[in-house]
Design an enzyme around this catalytic site. Structure first.
Site, PDB file in Angstrom:
ATOM      1  N   VAL A  90     -19.104 -17.651  19.852  1.00  0.00           N
ATOM      2  CA  VAL A  90     -17.999 -18.027  18.973  1.00  0.00           C
ATOM      3  C   VAL A  90     -17.406 -16.816  18.264  1.00  0.00           C
ATOM      4  CG1 VAL A  90     -17.365 -19.371  16.935  1.00  0.00           C
ATOM      5  CG2 VAL A  90     -18.890 -20.368  18.660  1.00  0.00           C
ATOM      6  N   ASP A 122     -29.574 -19.997   8.014  1.00  0.00           N
ATOM      7  CA  ASP A 122     -29.890 -19.228   9.216  1.00  0.00           C
ATOM      8  C   ASP A 122     -31.382 -18.958   9.371  1.00  0.00           C
ATOM      9  OD1 ASP A 122     -27.214 -19.200   9.669  1.00  0.00           O
ATOM     10  OD2 ASP A 122     -26.931 -17.057   9.344  1.00  0.00           O
ATOM     11  N   HIS A 133       2.277 -42.605  12.342  1.00  0.00           N
ATOM     12  CA  HIS A 133       2.999 -42.122  13.524  1.00  0.00           C
ATOM     13  C   HIS A 133       4.269 -41.402  13.089  1.00  0.00           C
ATOM     14  CE1 HIS A 133       4.708 -42.072  17.571  1.00  0.00           C
ATOM     15  NE2 HIS A 133       5.845 -42.503  17.036  1.00  0.00           N
TER      16      HIS A 133
END
Length: 445
Positions: free
Chosen positions: A177, A294, A424
């Site tokens: 990533v 982490d 919409h």
């Protein structure tokens, strides 16, 4: 000697949020940070990289406008000014964090912490104790020990965001990533980017159907992607590989991160490989010592660490919180288009399921905006219509995913998503359309 209910080592997104949450709930809290408040995320990770991605996204929007008939002067890049903007935003956010910490009466200690067996914490010449300790020390960039690496100079994400001159060329090593995001951040600004990844593909932890779209977009941006080879050695500004020599001008290693486990090691905590072994409440092998982020694996993202930090506090308060569910943590890739995912990928499902994937090219708002690269994918259990996983790929998909995730987190099945009324025209109505198609009731198919 001062005594606290909770001492948190590390003031990144896991640590500072846990500290403030604990203080708001009446706990006496100490927060220790050896570098800067905000940790890697705010200073050398999530925030600066996403600011740079916004810059490149704007350049691409300007270019797209020209194809529509909106003509403007030639786009030029004042990279130093863009980086000053980055610094200003980072500074403002960090100032805000300092304000929140002070406002909530969290005792802040700046410096390197050591923790003794009796849970005495030492920072410089100050000592204090705490009933419980939370380790939130994060991670550091990992650079593989390649032969000859000492002969060259290179950046890591800890140093790259200090640059003030736009590189003419940049070689990025890595295919995850961070590497791919950095390629998308620099190439639209004019940098000639080469991405070197020894594996057969990129983004291998992410949705497989998203990868070809990203690779096609990389090609359109002029990014040179080199896959499936072996690194042999480095020699100055040349990388020797199994497919030939690769010279470079600037080099960035984006090859993952490794946890900062010095305190855990000194305390003799049990490890599971490189990671600290914890139970469902993030408690380590030593009573009253917890670890998050982490240090313990799972989805290694800022919002995951934040959720784990809050969970530990709730657990310490005796509120019996539900453990953090890995399949409820969104995974985000801020490329153009973005990729947002939670739960299982199709190849991970071990029960009968229905999978729906609708491309964005039939969505009215996507067509208006010129953002038709992408799709909505839903994976639903056949037995009880549980939402097993979802991926939204497209502009602002990291925001759009949340309507599906909200339903899953609330314990609802896919019916809730299908029965919602979406405005919409919006990109979000494509999520409703996908959910309805699970039952064969989609309209714009």
């Amino acid at each position: 000697m001062k005594n606290y209910d909770l001492a948190i080592i590390g003031a990144g997104p896991g640590g500072y949020i846990a500290a403030i949450h604990a203080a708001k709930n009446g706990m006496k809290v100490a927060l220790v940070e050896r570098k800067k408040v905000g940790g890697a995320c705010y200073n050398v990770g999530c925030i600066p990289s996403k600011i740079m991605l916004e810059h490149s996204k704007l350049v691409q929007s300007i270019e797209r406008g020209r194809t529509w008939g909106i003509n403007a002067e030639e786009t030029t890049i004042d990279f130093a000014k863009l980086m000053r903007r980055k610094d200003k935003i980072v500074d403002e956010l960090i100032d805000n964090l300092g304000h929140y910490i002070e406002k909530n009466h969290v005792a802040y200690y700046a410096g390197e912490a050591t923790v003794a067996d009796d849970l005495t914490v030492t920072v410089g010449d100050e000592n204090f104790t705490a009933k419980d300790i939370m380790l939130a020390t994060g991670s550091k960039p990992f650079v593989p020990p390649f032969e000859g690496l000492e002969t060259t100079t290179y950046y890591t994400t800890d140093t790259f965001f200090d640059i003030t001159t736009l590189p003419k060329e940049l070689t990025i090593i890595g295919g995850g990533v961070i590497a791919i995001e950095m390629a998308f951040a620099l190439a639209p600004l004019g940098t000639k980017v080469t991405v070197l990844n020894h594996s057969e593909d990129i983004l291998q932890t992410e949705e497989p159907d998203a990868r070809p779209i990203i690779k096609k977009r990389m090609e359109e941006l002029g990014i040179n992607l080199v896959l499936d080879f072996t690194f042999e050695r480095f020699e100055g500004n040349v990388i020797h590989t199994s497919i030939g020599e690769m010279p470079f001008e600037n080099l960035l290693f984006a090859t993952g991160r490794r946890p900062n486990v010095e305190i855990a090691t000194s305390l003799g905590l049990k490890f599971d490989g490189r990671l600290i072994d914890v139970d469902l409440h993030c408690q380590t092998s030593k009573p009253h010592v917890y670890a998050i982020g982490d240090l313990i694996g799972g989805v290694q993202l800022a919002h995951s660490a934040s959720a784990e930090g809050i969970h530990v506090v709730e657990h310490l308060l005796g509120r019996n919180p539900k453990p953090v569910q890995q399949d409820e943590i969104p995974r985000c890739v801020y490329t153009h288009p973005e990729i947002a995912t939670f739960g299982l990928l199709a190849h991970e499902v071990q029960e009968p399921y229905t999978m729906i994937e609708l491309p964005l090219r039939t969505n009215a708002k996507a067509l208006m905006e010129g953002n038709t690269e992408g799709f909505v994918k839903l994976i639903v259990a056949d037995k009880d219509r549980r939402i097993l996983g979802a991926c939204v790929m497209g502009d602002k998909s990291t925001e759009l995913l949340n309507s599906i995730l909200a339903a899953k987190t609330a314990g609802a099945d896919i019916d809730m998503v299908a029965n919602m009324i979406y405005p919409h025209p919006t990109m979000s109505e494509h999520i409703g359309e996908s959910a309805r198609e699970v039952f064969g009731r989609g309209i714009h198919i």
